[in-house]
Design a protein around this motif. Structure first.
Motif, PDB file in Angstrom:
ATOM      1  N   ARG A  97      32.614 -19.622  -9.307  1.00  0.00           N
ATOM      2  CA  ARG A  97      33.488 -18.450  -9.382  1.00  0.00           C
ATOM      3  C   ARG A  97      34.392 -18.499 -10.614  1.00  0.00           C
ATOM      4  O   ARG A  97      34.667 -17.472 -11.235  1.00  0.00           O
ATOM      5  N   TRP A  98      34.861 -19.675 -10.984  1.00  0.00           N
ATOM      6  CA  TRP A  98      35.734 -19.784 -12.154  1.00  0.00           C
ATOM      7  C   TRP A  98      35.027 -19.271 -13.413  1.00  0.00           C
ATOM      8  O   TRP A  98      35.649 -18.604 -14.247  1.00  0.00           O
ATOM      9  N   PHE A  99      33.729 -19.578 -13.531  1.00  0.00           N
ATOM     10  CA  PHE A  99      32.987 -19.156 -14.716  1.00  0.00           C
ATOM     11  C   PHE A  99      32.685 -17.666 -14.661  1.00  0.00           C
ATOM     12  O   PHE A  99      32.716 -16.986 -15.701  1.00  0.00           O
ATOM     13  N   ARG A 100      32.391 -17.142 -13.479  1.00  0.00           N
ATOM     14  CA  ARG A 100      32.163 -15.697 -13.348  1.00  0.00           C
ATOM     15  C   ARG A 100      33.427 -14.918 -13.718  1.00  0.00           C
ATOM     16  O   ARG A 100      33.342 -13.822 -14.272  1.00  0.00           O
ATOM     17  N   ARG A 101      34.589 -15.492 -13.413  1.00  0.00           N
ATOM     18  CA  ARG A 101      35.840 -14.847 -13.801  1.00  0.00           C
ATOM     19  C   ARG A 101      36.020 -14.828 -15.315  1.00  0.00           C
ATOM     20  O   ARG A 101      36.688 -13.946 -15.872  1.00  0.00           O
ATOM     21  N   GLU A 102      35.440 -15.813 -15.992  1.00  0.00           N
ATOM     22  CA  GLU A 102      35.580 -15.949 -17.438  1.00  0.00           C
ATOM     23  C   GLU A 102      34.602 -15.068 -18.216  1.00  0.00           C
ATOM     24  O   GLU A 102      34.787 -14.872 -19.417  1.00  0.00           O
ATOM     25  N   THR A 103      33.552 -14.575 -17.542  1.00  0.00           N
ATOM     26  CA  THR A 103      32.459 -13.923 -18.257  1.00  0.00           C
ATOM     27  C   THR A 103      32.106 -12.555 -17.671  1.00  0.00           C
ATOM     28  O   THR A 103      32.340 -12.282 -16.498  1.00  0.00           O
ATOM     29  N   GLY A 104      31.511 -11.735 -18.520  1.00  0.00           N
ATOM     30  CA  GLY A 104      30.930 -10.465 -18.098  1.00  0.00           C
ATOM     31  C   GLY A 104      29.596 -10.296 -18.795  1.00  0.00           C
ATOM     32  O   GLY A 104      29.389 -10.813 -19.897  1.00  0.00           O
ATOM     33  N   VAL A 105      28.681  -9.560 -18.158  1.00  0.00           N
ATOM     34  CA  VAL A 105      27.330  -9.400 -18.699  1.00  0.00           C
ATOM     35  C   VAL A 105      26.952  -7.921 -18.692  1.00  0.00           C
ATOM     36  O   VAL A 105      27.161  -7.217 -17.696  1.00  0.00           O
ATOM     37  N   VAL A 106      26.385  -7.461 -19.813  1.00  0.00           N
ATOM     38  CA  VAL A 106      25.849  -6.103 -19.914  1.00  0.00           C
ATOM     39  C   VAL A 106      24.353  -6.231 -20.175  1.00  0.00           C
ATOM     40  O   VAL A 106      23.937  -6.865 -21.154  1.00  0.00           O
ATOM     41  N   PHE A 107      23.559  -5.628 -19.314  1.00  0.00           N
ATOM     42  CA  PHE A 107      22.107  -5.752 -19.415  1.00  0.00           C
ATOM     43  C   PHE A 107      21.512  -4.606 -20.228  1.00  0.00           C
ATOM     44  O   PHE A 107      22.183  -3.657 -20.609  1.00  0.00           O
ATOM     45  N   GLN A 108      20.206  -4.695 -20.431  1.00  0.00           N
ATOM     46  CA  GLN A 108      19.515  -3.783 -21.336  1.00  0.00           C
ATOM     47  C   GLN A 108      19.449  -2.359 -20.818  1.00  0.00           C
ATOM     48  O   GLN A 108      19.756  -1.415 -21.547  1.00  0.00           O
ATOM     49  N   ASP A 109      19.040  -2.178 -19.582  1.00  0.00           N
ATOM     50  CA  ASP A 109      18.706  -0.845 -19.080  1.00  0.00           C
ATOM     51  C   ASP A 109      19.806  -0.320 -18.171  1.00  0.00           C
ATOM     52  O   ASP A 109      19.953  -0.789 -17.039  1.00  0.00           O
ATOM     53  N   PRO A 110      20.593   0.655 -18.621  1.00  0.00           N
ATOM     54  CA  PRO A 110      21.646   1.189 -17.760  1.00  0.00           C
ATOM     55  C   PRO A 110      21.107   1.923 -16.542  1.00  0.00           C
ATOM     56  O   PRO A 110      21.816   2.098 -15.554  1.00  0.00           O
ATOM     57  N   TYR A 111      19.849   2.355 -16.584  1.00  0.00           N
ATOM     58  CA  TYR A 111      19.252   3.033 -15.428  1.00  0.00           C
ATOM     59  C   TYR A 111      18.981   2.040 -14.305  1.00  0.00           C
ATOM     60  O   TYR A 111      19.130   2.361 -13.130  1.00  0.00           O
ATOM     61  N   ALA A 112      18.558   0.821 -14.666  1.00  0.00           N
ATOM     62  CA  ALA A 112      18.172  -0.168 -13.663  1.00  0.00           C
ATOM     63  C   ALA A 112      19.329  -1.046 -13.205  1.00  0.00           C
ATOM     64  O   ALA A 112      19.269  -1.628 -12.125  1.00  0.00           O
ATOM     65  N   SER A 113      20.382  -1.158 -14.012  1.00  0.00           N
ATOM     66  CA  SER A 113      21.451  -2.104 -13.688  1.00  0.00           C
ATOM     67  C   SER A 113      22.541  -1.522 -12.798  1.00  0.00           C
ATOM     68  O   SER A 113      23.453  -2.236 -12.379  1.00  0.00           O
ATOM     69  N   LEU A 114      22.462  -0.221 -12.495  1.00  0.00           N
ATOM     70  CA  LEU A 114      23.464   0.418 -11.636  1.00  0.00           C
ATOM     71  C   LEU A 114      22.808   0.883 -10.343  1.00  0.00           C
ATOM     72  O   LEU A 114      21.751   1.506 -10.368  1.00  0.00           O
ATOM     73  N   ASP A 115      23.443   0.605  -9.220  1.00  0.00           N
ATOM     74  CA  ASP A 115      22.912   0.995  -7.920  1.00  0.00           C
ATOM     75  C   ASP A 115      23.099   2.505  -7.741  1.00  0.00           C
ATOM     76  O   ASP A 115      24.241   2.989  -7.702  1.00  0.00           O
ATOM     77  N   PRO A 116      22.008   3.271  -7.631  1.00  0.00           N
ATOM     78  CA  PRO A 116      22.144   4.729  -7.541  1.00  0.00           C
ATOM     79  C   PRO A 116      22.805   5.195  -6.252  1.00  0.00           C
ATOM     80  O   PRO A 116      23.229   6.348  -6.160  1.00  0.00           O
ATOM     81  N   ARG A 117      22.893   4.324  -5.253  1.00  0.00           N
ATOM     82  CA  ARG A 117      23.491   4.707  -3.965  1.00  0.00           C
ATOM     83  C   ARG A 117      25.004   4.543  -3.956  1.00  0.00           C
ATOM     84  O   ARG A 117      25.664   4.980  -3.025  1.00  0.00           O
ATOM     85  N   MET A 118      25.554   3.884  -4.983  1.00  0.00           N
ATOM     86  CA  MET A 118      26.987   3.619  -5.030  1.00  0.00           C
ATOM     87  C   MET A 118      27.679   4.567  -6.001  1.00  0.00           C
ATOM     88  O   MET A 118      27.123   4.937  -7.035  1.00  0.00           O
ATOM     89  N   ARG A 119      28.900   4.945  -5.657  1.00  0.00           N
ATOM     90  CA  ARG A 119      29.709   5.723  -6.580  1.00  0.00           C
ATOM     91  C   ARG A 119      30.196   4.809  -7.709  1.00  0.00           C
ATOM     92  O   ARG A 119      30.256   3.588  -7.553  1.00  0.00           O
TER      93      ARG A 119
END
Length: 267
Positions: free
Chosen positions: A89-111
């Motif tokens: 968790r400490w490392f996840r707090r330190e980092t963020g990741v942006v992936f290639q495909d914005p269509y696939a990386s976002l859950d369409p069921r969530m606002r």
């Protein structure tokens, strides 16, 4: 300048499907003995031909995969991708990741508000002196404002936005918890030229305003030249050339020269 990330002797191999019922599958080496230091506040671009191992390397650095051999440390602490979620968790707090495909990386069921808030819930981020719900809402609103999305975006779904806006949503999700390091795995490759230029400008402004260290994988030499201050060139799982981004103007290694010569240019 301190080091945000240090990789020593990184190897990553994969067992491919077996060729026959009694033969083990062959082993493919994706990353082959990489040593790398990423100073805090720097912007590193990782380039190479398809299959060179650049995406695998960034996944190892981001703790999304465990190396077959070698180590990754962040600010002197070991990054153990195979550890439990609580231990990482400490490392996840330190980092963020942006992936290639914005269509696939976002859950369409969530606002959008739920999507951007997800890291805050997963990492149990709290702000002292405020309730969790209200503090999370304020952090989500701040992240959306930083990426130039309207305030009403929180109540809308990803399909209501353009491709460039979807990638901005993904960037907001990656920075909402206040990381120090931002990883990007081909984050501009699915965007058209005009939108790509705007997203590059967004990365530049976020790096300056938030003091982010950026590690970016890209097949686009132009993106790396505009956004990064250092570059690592990969071939067959190894870094064959590493230095200031200006080396792309006068490359010395044959692989780097081939990449630069293959980049499209306008007369």
């Amino acid at each position: 300048m301190t080091d945000a990330l240090t990789a020593v002797g990184l190897h990553r191999t994969y067992r491919l499907p077996r060729r026959g019922p009694f033969e083990p599958g062959p082993i493919r080496t994706a990353v082959d003995g990489v040593d790398l230091v990423v100073p805090a506040g720097s912007r590193l671009g990782i380039v190479g031909e398809s299959g060179s191992g650049k995406s695998t390397l960034v996944r190892l650095l981001a703790g999304l995969e465990a190396p077959t051999a070698g180590t990754v440390t962040a600010s002197g602490r070991p990054v153990v991708a195979s550890a439990s979620a609580a231990a990482m968790r400490w490392f996840r707090r330190e980092t963020g990741v942006v992936f290639q495909d914005p269509y696939a990386s976002l859950d369409p069921r969530m606002r959008v508000g739920q999507i951007v808030e997800e890291p805050l819930r997963a990492m149990r981020v709290r702000v002292s002196g405020a309730g969790a719900a209200s503090s999370h809402a304020a952090m989500v609103a701040s992240a959306l404002e930083r990426v130039d999305l309207p305030s009403d975006a929180v109540d809308r779904y990803p399909h209501e936005f353009s491709g460039g806006q979807r990638q901005r949503i993904a960037i907001a999700r990656a920075i909402v918890h206040g990381p120090r390091i931002l990883f990007g795995d081909e984050p501009m490759s699915a965007l058209d030229v005009v939108v790509r230029a705007r997203v590059i400008e967004l990365f530049q402004s976020l790096a300056s305003e938030l003091g982010l260290t950026i590690v970016l994988v890209s097949h686009d030499i132009g993106v790396v030249q505009r956004l990064c201050d250092t570059v690592a060139v990969m071939s067959a799982g190894r870094i064959v050339e590493h230095g200031p981004v200006s080396l792309l103007d006068a490359p010395t290694h044959p692989v780097t020269r081939a990449l630069v010569e293959a980049a499209p240019t306008l007369p």
